[in-house]
Every structure is written in structure tokens, then in C-alpha cells.
Design a protein around this motif. Structure first.
Motif, PDB file in Angstrom:
ATOM      1  N   GLU A   1      29.768  11.172 -21.748  1.00 23.97           N
ATOM      2  CA  GLU A   1      28.710  11.723 -20.902  1.00 23.97           C
ATOM      3  C   GLU A   1      29.113  11.844 -19.435  1.00 23.97           C
ATOM      4  OE1 GLU A   1      25.803   7.987 -19.883  1.00 23.97           O
ATOM      5  OE2 GLU A   1      25.556   8.965 -21.811  1.00 23.97           O
ATOM      6  N   ILE A   2      30.214  11.230 -19.047  1.00 22.63           N
ATOM      7  CA  ILE A   2      30.686  11.382 -17.661  1.00 22.63           C
ATOM      8  C   ILE A   2      30.835  12.869 -17.336  1.00 22.63           C
ATOM      9  CG2 ILE A   2      32.608  11.036 -16.065  1.00 22.63           C
ATOM     10  CD1 ILE A   2      33.285   8.455 -17.611  1.00 22.63           C
ATOM     11  N   LEU A   3      31.390  13.625 -18.266  1.00 26.88           N
ATOM     12  CA  LEU A   3      31.684  15.035 -18.018  1.00 26.88           C
ATOM     13  C   LEU A   3      30.490  15.951 -18.202  1.00 26.88           C
ATOM     14  CD1 LEU A   3      35.152  15.226 -19.821  1.00 26.88           C
ATOM     15  CD2 LEU A   3      34.692  14.879 -17.381  1.00 26.88           C
ATOM     16  N   TYR A   4      29.423  15.464 -18.853  1.00 21.84           N
ATOM     17  CA  TYR A   4      28.327  16.356 -19.239  1.00 21.84           C
ATOM     18  C   TYR A   4      27.001  16.072 -18.559  1.00 21.84           C
ATOM     19  CZ  TYR A   4      31.817  17.206 -22.749  1.00 21.84           C
ATOM     20  OH  TYR A   4      33.005  17.484 -23.368  1.00 21.84           O
ATOM     21  N   ASN A   5      26.814  14.894 -18.015  1.00 20.87           N
ATOM     22  CA  ASN A   5      25.533  14.550 -17.417  1.00 20.87           C
ATOM     23  C   ASN A   5      25.674  14.346 -15.916  1.00 20.87           C
ATOM     24  OD1 ASN A   5      23.864  14.611 -19.731  1.00 20.87           O
ATOM     25  ND2 ASN A   5      24.647  12.613 -20.348  1.00 20.87           N
ATOM     26  N   ALA A   6      24.941  15.164 -15.173  1.00 20.76           N
ATOM     27  CA  ALA A   6      24.981  15.072 -13.713  1.00 20.76           C
ATOM     28  C   ALA A   6      24.610  13.684 -13.225  1.00 20.76           C
ATOM     29  CB  ALA A   6      24.044  16.119 -13.107  1.00 20.76           C
ATOM     30  N   PHE A   7      23.679  13.028 -13.934  1.00 19.81           N
ATOM     31  CA  PHE A   7      23.229  11.698 -13.499  1.00 19.81           C
ATOM     32  C   PHE A   7      24.297  10.630 -13.670  1.00 19.81           C
ATOM     33  CE2 PHE A   7      21.552  12.209 -17.842  1.00 19.81           C
ATOM     34  CZ  PHE A   7      22.064  11.081 -18.469  1.00 19.81           C
ATOM     35  N   VAL A   8      25.397  10.963 -14.332  1.00 21.67           N
ATOM     36  CA  VAL A   8      26.547  10.062 -14.411  1.00 21.67           C
ATOM     37  C   VAL A   8      27.673  10.560 -13.500  1.00 21.67           C
ATOM     38  CG1 VAL A   8      28.294   9.033 -15.919  1.00 21.67           C
ATOM     39  CG2 VAL A   8      25.980   9.380 -16.780  1.00 21.67           C
ATOM     40  N   LEU A   9      27.946  11.860 -13.558  1.00 19.23           N
ATOM     41  CA  LEU A   9      29.085  12.405 -12.820  1.00 19.23           C
ATOM     42  C   LEU A   9      28.905  12.339 -11.308  1.00 19.23           C
ATOM     43  CD1 LEU A   9      31.840  13.694 -12.824  1.00 19.23           C
ATOM     44  CD2 LEU A   9      30.747  15.929 -13.183  1.00 19.23           C
ATOM     45  N   TRP A  10      27.739  12.700 -10.786  1.00 15.33           N
ATOM     46  CA  TRP A  10      27.571  12.680  -9.325  1.00 15.33           C
ATOM     47  C   TRP A  10      27.731  11.265  -8.776  1.00 15.33           C
ATOM     48  CZ3 TRP A  10      22.822  15.167  -6.381  1.00 15.33           C
ATOM     49  CH2 TRP A  10      23.103  15.220  -5.012  1.00 15.33           C
ATOM     50  N   PRO A  11      27.021  10.253  -9.336  1.00 12.55           N
ATOM     51  CA  PRO A  11      27.254   8.903  -8.798  1.00 12.55           C
ATOM     52  C   PRO A  11      28.678   8.400  -9.038  1.00 12.55           C
ATOM     53  CG  PRO A  11      25.556   8.862 -10.524  1.00 12.55           C
ATOM     54  CD  PRO A  11      25.906  10.286 -10.277  1.00 12.55           C
ATOM     55  N   MET A  12      29.301   8.822 -10.134  1.00 13.39           N
ATOM     56  CA  MET A  12      30.698   8.439 -10.378  1.00 13.39           C
ATOM     57  C   MET A  12      31.596   9.041  -9.291  1.00 13.39           C
ATOM     58  SD  MET A  12      32.554   6.687 -12.485  1.00 13.39           S
ATOM     59  CE  MET A  12      34.317   6.465 -12.309  1.00 13.39           C
ATOM     60  N   ALA A  13      31.314  10.281  -8.911  1.00 12.33           N
ATOM     61  CA  ALA A  13      32.088  10.938  -7.852  1.00 12.33           C
ATOM     62  C   ALA A  13      31.880  10.253  -6.504  1.00 12.33           C
ATOM     63  CB  ALA A  13      31.722  12.417  -7.773  1.00 12.33           C
ATOM     64  N   GLU A  14      30.742   9.604  -6.310  1.00 12.01           N
ATOM     65  CA  GLU A  14      30.519   8.849  -5.072  1.00 12.01           C
ATOM     66  C   GLU A  14      31.304   7.544  -5.053  1.00 12.01           C
ATOM     67  OE1 GLU A  14      26.137  10.102  -3.442  1.00 12.01           O
ATOM     68  OE2 GLU A  14      26.445   8.051  -4.104  1.00 12.01           O
ATOM     69  N   VAL A  15      31.304   6.842  -6.170  1.00  9.46           N
ATOM     70  CA  VAL A  15      31.945   5.524  -6.232  1.00  9.46           C
ATOM     71  C   VAL A  15      33.474   5.647  -6.272  1.00  9.46           C
ATOM     72  CG1 VAL A  15      32.225   3.456  -7.666  1.00  9.46           C
ATOM     73  CG2 VAL A  15      29.965   4.391  -7.273  1.00  9.46           C
ATOM     74  N   ALA A  16      33.981   6.657  -6.976  1.00  8.34           N
ATOM     75  CA  ALA A  16      35.430   6.785  -7.159  1.00  8.34           C
ATOM     76  C   ALA A  16      35.869   8.246  -7.062  1.00  8.34           C
ATOM     77  CB  ALA A  16      35.822   6.197  -8.509  1.00  8.34           C
ATOM     78  N   PRO A  17      35.686   8.881  -5.901  1.00  2.38           N
ATOM     79  CA  PRO A  17      35.969  10.310  -5.804  1.00  2.38           C
ATOM     80  C   PRO A  17      37.414  10.688  -6.097  1.00  2.38           C
ATOM     81  CG  PRO A  17      35.605   9.352  -3.621  1.00  2.38           C
ATOM     82  CD  PRO A  17      35.244   8.311  -4.637  1.00  2.38           C
ATOM     83  N   GLU A  18      38.361   9.833  -5.735  1.00  2.00           N
ATOM     84  CA  GLU A  18      39.778  10.174  -5.911  1.00  2.00           C
ATOM     85  C   GLU A  18      40.380   9.665  -7.220  1.00  2.00           C
ATOM     86  OE1 GLU A  18      41.098  12.418  -3.913  1.00  2.00           O
ATOM     87  OE2 GLU A  18      39.132  12.386  -2.942  1.00  2.00           O
ATOM     88  N   LEU A  19      39.598   8.927  -7.989  1.00  2.00           N
ATOM     89  CA  LEU A  19      40.062   8.444  -9.284  1.00  2.00           C
ATOM     90  C   LEU A  19      40.150   9.618 -10.250  1.00  2.00           C
ATOM     91  CD1 LEU A  19      40.760   5.853 -10.911  1.00  2.00           C
ATOM     92  CD2 LEU A  19      38.361   5.810 -11.613  1.00  2.00           C
ATOM     93  N   THR A  20      41.173   9.641 -11.079  1.00  2.00           N
ATOM     94  CA  THR A  20      41.379  10.735 -12.031  1.00  2.00           C
ATOM     95  C   THR A  20      40.840  10.354 -13.401  1.00  2.00           C
ATOM     96  OG1 THR A  20      43.339  11.477 -10.840  1.00  2.00           O
ATOM     97  CG2 THR A  20      43.139  12.191 -13.123  1.00  2.00           C
ATOM     98  N   HIS A  21      40.059  11.245 -13.984  1.00  2.00           N
ATOM     99  CA  HIS A  21      39.547  11.055 -15.345  1.00  2.00           C
ATOM    100  C   HIS A  21      40.749  11.015 -16.288  1.00  2.00           C
ATOM    101  CE1 HIS A  21      37.637  12.034 -19.184  1.00  2.00           C
ATOM    102  NE2 HIS A  21      36.508  11.612 -18.644  1.00  2.00           N
ATOM    103  N   PRO A  22      40.867   9.996 -17.149  1.00  2.00           N
ATOM    104  CA  PRO A  22      42.073   9.817 -17.953  1.00  2.00           C
ATOM    105  C   PRO A  22      42.316  10.896 -19.011  1.00  2.00           C
ATOM    106  CG  PRO A  22      40.442   8.131 -18.489  1.00  2.00           C
ATOM    107  CD  PRO A  22      39.916   8.901 -17.324  1.00  2.00           C
TER     108      PRO A  22
END
Length: 167
Positions: A113-134
Motif C-alpha cells: 500500500e505504500i505505492l497505492y495509498n496517498a495516506f501512506v505515501l505522502w507521510p512516508m515521503a515526509e519521514v524518509a524523502p531520500e530513502l529508496t523503495h527497495p
């Protein structure tokens, strides 16, 4: 020491349960890095809006123990096992990432759901913007930039974190 990323969501007494869940997570995992809190419309059913956020923490515990702790915290906050997938939640805590582990058991990582739900992806992008999805091979900032934002309504909201939480 592994870095874990955790999704939290609630639409039943959301301020109470989100705050309590964060305090319990801090008791188990120590200092948390937190995104802002976002309000979103429910996905998959009609109901009251959700509050969602992402937290990051460090742990030496194996994945299965981390997930067991999440289930206990959910239960402590009134979560009933066996609820329909798309239904109101007192507290939903999901392990999104455990370092860059890719696995199916004991849970699927990275969580889809990281890739499909805005309510996960946007906060994930705030916490770890430069981290690469594996799997996707892009940073969370890139993934959020490319996301079809009109597809899900989401907005940041003011949230008063519990006094016991070390920010």
C-alpha cells in the motif's frame, strides 16, 4: 539495528487512539520520527474520515516480534480481530519497511500500500524523502511527486501529541 517504518491510521476516536498508539510505540521502540498527521477519506467503504501518519523507529527485534507488538497495541486500543478489511478502525498499525528487507513472511515487505495509498505515501515521503523503495527503485519523494494526487483526498491537519511523547 534495523530502521522500521510504521503506518498508523484510525477513524474511531482518532485523537485518543492515535495518541495512545504513539505513546505505546515509543515505550517499545524509543524515540520516534514522525510525519505530520493527515486526514483522509476512507478507502473501500463509506464512513468517517481517517487520521493517518507514518513513524520511524530503530529496533533489534525480528520482524515477527515487531508485528506481534503492533497487534498488541491495536488490541490495547480496542481493535477487534476478524473485522472486514475495509471498515472503521480504532487503530491500525502496519509495518511498512524493515530496513530494505523484501519478504512475504511473516508479513509482506515492503508493504504494497505504500505505492497505492496517498495516506501512506505522502507521510512516508515526509519521514524518509531520500530513502529508496527497495522494489520500485525510486525515492519516496520521487514516488510522491509522481503520484496521481487527485485520486485520493488527503490533507494535513493540526494534531496535539500526548505530553508523554518525546518529540
Amino acid at each position: 539495528m534495523a530502521t522500521i517504518y510504521i503506518s498508523l491510521g484510525t477513524n474511531i476516536e482518532p485523537h485518543k487512539h492515535l495518541g495512545a498508539g504513539l505513546v505505546e510505540l515509543q515505550q517499545y521502540f524509543g524515540k520516534l520520527a514522525l510525519s505530520r498527521v493527515f486526514e483522509s477519506e476512507p478507502v473501500g467503504f463509506n464512513g468517517t474520515n481517517f487520521l493517518n501518519m507514518v513513524a520511524a523507529a530503530q529496533t533489534e527485534l525480528p520482524i515477527a516480534e515487531v508485528v506481534a507488538i503492533f497487534k498488541q497495541i491495536e488490541q490495547d486500543n480496542g481493535r477487534i480481530r476478524g473485522e472486514k478489511k475495509f471498515s472503521p478502525r480504532s487503530l491500525d498499525i502496519d509495518l511498512l519497511l524493515y530496513d530494505d528487507v523484501i519478504c512475504e513472511l511473516p508479513v509482506s515487505l515492503p508493504r504494497g500500500e505504500i505505492l497505492y495509498n496517498a495516506f501512506v505515501l505522502w507521510p512516508m515521503a515526509e519521514v524518509a524523502p531520500e530513502l529508496t523503495h527497495p522494489i520500485a527503485g525510486k525515492t519516496y519523494a520521487q514516488l510522491w511527486h509522481e503520484y496521481d494526487k487527485p485520486s485520493q483526498q488527503l490533507w494535513p491537519v493540526e494534531f496535539t501529541f500526548p505530553e508523554q511523547l518525546t518529540l
